[in-house]
Design an enzyme around this catalytic site. Structure first.
Site, PDB file in Angstrom:
ATOM      1  N   HIS A  52     -31.618  30.711  28.245  1.00 30.28           N
ATOM      2  CA  HIS A  52     -32.673  31.337  27.432  1.00 30.28           C
ATOM      3  C   HIS A  52     -32.788  32.788  27.893  1.00 30.28           C
ATOM      4  CE1 HIS A  52     -36.259  32.208  25.237  1.00 30.28           C
ATOM      5  NE2 HIS A  52     -36.855  32.585  26.357  1.00 30.28           N
ATOM      6  N   ASP A  74     -35.624  29.618  20.454  1.00 29.86           N
ATOM      7  CA  ASP A  74     -34.396  30.285  20.008  1.00 29.86           C
ATOM      8  C   ASP A  74     -33.801  29.528  18.818  1.00 29.86           C
ATOM      9  OD1 ASP A  74     -34.411  32.026  22.462  1.00 29.86           O
ATOM     10  OD2 ASP A  74     -34.182  30.064  23.393  1.00 29.86           O
TER      11      ASP A  74
HETATM   12  N1  LIG Z   1     -38.749  29.670  27.041  1.00 32.94           N
HETATM   13  C1  LIG Z   1     -39.239  30.419  26.072  1.00 32.94           C
HETATM   14  O1  LIG Z   1     -38.759  30.361  24.924  1.00 32.94           O
HETATM   15  C2  LIG Z   1     -40.389  31.353  26.283  1.00 32.94           C
HETATM   16  C3  LIG Z   1     -40.905  31.570  27.538  1.00 32.94           C
HETATM   17  N2  LIG Z   1     -41.962  32.434  27.732  1.00 32.94           N
HETATM   18  C4  LIG Z   1     -42.468  32.579  29.097  1.00 32.94           C
HETATM   19  O2  LIG Z   1     -43.632  31.760  29.254  1.00 32.94           O
HETATM   20  C5  LIG Z   1     -44.387  32.223  30.355  1.00 32.94           C
HETATM   21  C6  LIG Z   1     -45.875  32.280  30.014  1.00 32.94           C
HETATM   22  O3  LIG Z   1     -46.107  33.213  28.979  1.00 32.94           O
HETATM   23  P1  LIG Z   1     -47.592  33.663  28.593  1.00 32.94           P
HETATM   24  O4  LIG Z   1     -48.470  32.476  28.388  1.00 32.94           O
HETATM   25  O5  LIG Z   1     -47.448  34.641  27.510  1.00 32.94           O
HETATM   26  O6  LIG Z   1     -48.033  34.410  29.924  1.00 32.94           O
HETATM   27  P2  LIG Z   1     -49.495  34.784  30.408  1.00 32.94           P
HETATM   28  O7  LIG Z   1     -49.294  35.822  31.467  1.00 32.94           O
HETATM   29  O8  LIG Z   1     -50.405  35.041  29.272  1.00 32.94           O
HETATM   30  O9  LIG Z   1     -50.006  33.446  31.111  1.00 32.94           O
HETATM   31  C7  LIG Z   1     -49.422  32.921  32.252  1.00 32.94           C
HETATM   32  C8  LIG Z   1     -50.501  32.119  32.970  1.00 32.94           C
HETATM   33  O10 LIG Z   1     -49.866  31.432  34.031  1.00 32.94           O
HETATM   34  C9  LIG Z   1     -50.758  31.406  35.113  1.00 32.94           C
HETATM   35  N3  LIG Z   1     -50.020  31.107  36.336  1.00 32.94           N
HETATM   36  C10 LIG Z   1     -49.259  31.944  37.085  1.00 32.94           C
HETATM   37  N4  LIG Z   1     -48.781  31.302  38.160  1.00 32.94           N
HETATM   38  C11 LIG Z   1     -49.207  30.029  38.067  1.00 32.94           C
HETATM   39  C12 LIG Z   1     -49.036  28.886  38.899  1.00 32.94           C
HETATM   40  N5  LIG Z   1     -48.350  28.941  40.040  1.00 32.94           N
HETATM   41  N6  LIG Z   1     -49.629  27.736  38.501  1.00 32.94           N
HETATM   42  C13 LIG Z   1     -50.356  27.681  37.372  1.00 32.94           C
HETATM   43  N7  LIG Z   1     -50.555  28.736  36.553  1.00 32.94           N
HETATM   44  C14 LIG Z   1     -49.991  29.893  36.911  1.00 32.94           C
HETATM   45  C15 LIG Z   1     -51.433  32.775  35.080  1.00 32.94           C
HETATM   46  O11 LIG Z   1     -52.655  32.793  35.781  1.00 32.94           O
HETATM   47  C16 LIG Z   1     -51.609  32.967  33.574  1.00 32.94           C
HETATM   48  O12 LIG Z   1     -52.865  32.479  33.134  1.00 32.94           O
HETATM   49  C17 LIG Z   1     -43.765  33.579  30.723  1.00 32.94           C
HETATM   50  O13 LIG Z   1     -42.892  33.373  31.836  1.00 32.94           O
HETATM   51  C18 LIG Z   1     -42.950  33.946  29.493  1.00 32.94           C
HETATM   52  O14 LIG Z   1     -41.873  34.803  29.810  1.00 32.94           O
HETATM   53  C19 LIG Z   1     -42.547  33.079  26.686  1.00 32.94           C
HETATM   54  C20 LIG Z   1     -42.066  32.896  25.404  1.00 32.94           C
HETATM   55  C21 LIG Z   1     -40.943  32.051  25.131  1.00 32.94           C
HETATM   56  O1  LIG Z   2     -38.704  37.596  26.147  1.00 32.44           O
HETATM   57  C1  LIG Z   2     -39.739  37.197  26.700  1.00 32.44           C
HETATM   58  O2  LIG Z   2     -40.263  37.716  27.716  1.00 32.44           O
HETATM   59  C2  LIG Z   2     -40.420  35.988  26.132  1.00 32.44           C
HETATM   60  C3  LIG Z   2     -39.411  35.004  25.727  1.00 32.44           C
HETATM   61  O3  LIG Z   2     -38.812  34.342  26.539  1.00 32.44           O
HETATM   62  C4  LIG Z   2     -39.087  34.895  24.304  1.00 32.44           C
HETATM   63  O4  LIG Z   2     -39.844  35.378  23.462  1.00 32.44           O
HETATM   64  O5  LIG Z   2     -38.037  34.310  24.014  1.00 32.44           O
END
Ligand SMILES: NC(=O)C1=CN([C@@H]2O[C@H](COP(=O)(O)OP(=O)(O)OC[C@H]3O[C@@H](n4cnc5c(N)ncnc54)[C@H](O)[C@@H]3O)[C@@H](O)[C@H]2O)C=CC1
Ligand SMILES: O=C([O-])CC(=O)C(=O)O
Length: 328
Positions: free
Chosen positions: A187, A159
């Site tokens: 967030h 952000d």
């Molecule tokens: N804080 C932030 O600024 C942001 C947060 N996110 C969040 O990050 C997270 C991951 O995003 P992506 O990589 O795109 O998702 P994704 O769905 O591509 O990958 C998530 C992975 O986590 C694994 N997983 C699920 N439960 C698990 C556990 N208990 N232990 C270990 N691995 C586990 C899944 O098998 C999958 O491979 C989401 O919750 C998304 O909303 C995404 C963008 C920004």
């Molecule tokens: O909005 C979502 O699901 C992913 C996220 O946290 C971001 O891009 O900031």
């Protein structure tokens, strides 16, 4: 060369994991002199894909990589961890309410907190990326009573970086000339990107905030809803930019923030700026000697106060919900 740092990444087979691991392995997170031992923690269904990622890491022949393990047991995954990046989370499914999401993620972050408590290194630093990041960090921290709470952080650096670029574009200056802006709160779409203390191209940020129409109808919603805009455009959520922000967060935490500037991170509140103690809220922070400190003494305008309170109120509600579920 120093001895290898143990870095555990959960959700290693996911899209952020794929954008993150290669940068950690190349030294962009902890510096070009620091070897890393990578531990990729997945759920059993994710292990095969994580093995594929590990094969590709091998094929990069990164000189800093001292080893790669792939595991599906958090107790093994966090044993000896110095840096833990908690990326894997349960995404919101169709018909799922926020409460359901909190409960599903509680099932992930509670045992992970317990595993960190049981076996992580004394200097462990935890960054929670998986959403809802602030409250997931709170759940993990609450289940790791022997680890100081200030070692658990939630990512709002994406952000922060999004806000830097919006401001630089508006002012027509390079991103490097935008300093001291702050993301406050959660967030989520309630977050508040604050320009009142910023310096933009050597000028006070208030020159921009005077344009209330831009501030309220353009800047704040663009930053706060950027995640949704990326999903809309890409058909998938931010991955490379999220990985980049995770690299920035841990880099600055370990190696320090630049003189004369600050950044934003979700850290445990000590009551600063009226944020209830114990919540993991985004604040203006600097890192010195490997620890985040909340920047003190900023004057908060009425405009900012209302927005900070709204986002912090949401965090308070999330804490109440996970308390009721017995997760904290
Ligand atoms: N804080 C932030 O600024 C942001 C947060 N996110 C969040 O990050 C997270 C991951 O995003 P992506 O990589 O795109 O998702 P994704 O769905 O591509 O990958 C998530 C992975 O986590 C694994 N997983 C699920 N439960 C698990 C556990 N208990 N232990 C270990 N691995 C586990 C899944 O098998 C999958 O491979 C989401 O919750 C998304 O909303 C995404 C963008 C920004
Ligand atoms: O909005 C979502 O699901 C992913 C996220 O946290 C971001 O891009 O900031």
């Amino acid at each position: 060369m120093t001895s290898p740092v143990n870095v555990t990444v959960t959700g290693a087979a996911g899209q952020i994991g794929y954008a993150l691991l290669f940068r950690i392995a190349s030294g962009q997170m902890l510096g070009p002199e620091t070897p890393v031992r990578l531990r990729l923690l997945e759920i059993p269904q994710g292990v095969k894909a994580a093995e594929g990622t590990a094969m590709e890491l091998d094929d990069c022949a990164f000189p800093l990589v001292a080893g790669i393990d792939i595991v599906d047991d958090p107790t093994v995954g966090f044993d000896g961890a110095n840096v833990a990046l908690l990326v894997g989370a349960r995404p919101r499914g169709p018909g799922m309410e926020r409460g359901d999401l909190l409960e599903a993620n509680g099932g992930i972050f509670k045992p992970q907190g317990q595993a960190i408590n049981a076996g992580a290194a004394d200097d462990v630093r935890v960054l929670v990326v998986g959403n809802p990041a602030n409250t997931n960090a709170l759940i993990a921290a609450s289940n790791a009573p022997d680890v100081p709470t200030d070692r658990f952080t939630a990512m709002t650096r994406l952000d922060h970086n999004r806000a830097l670029t919006q401001v630089a574009k508006k002012a027509g200056v390079p991103v490097s000339e935008v300093r001291r802006l702050t993301i406050w709160g959660n967030h989520s779409a309630t977050q508040y990107p604050d320009l009142f203390h910023a310096e933009v191209g050597g000028r006070p940020g208030t020159e921009l905030t005077d344009d209330r129409a831009w501030l309220e109808q353009d800047f704040i919603p663009t930053v706060a809803k950027r995640g949704a805009a990326i999903i809309d455009a890409r058909g998938a959520s931010s991955a490379a930019s999220a990985a980049n922000a995770a690299i920035d967060h841990v880099h600055d935490w370990v190696l320090g923030t630049p003189e004369g500037d600050w950044t934003s991170a979700g850290v445990v509140s000590d009551g600063s700026y009226g944020v209830p103690e114990g919540l993991i809220s985004s604040f203006p922070v600097v890192s010195q000697n490997g620890a985040w400190e909340i920047v003190q003494g900023l004057e908060i305008s009425d405009f900012s106060r209302g927005r900070i309170d709204a986002s912090v109120g949401e965090l308070d509600d999330e804490r109440a919900a996970v308390r009721q579920l017995g997760l904290v």
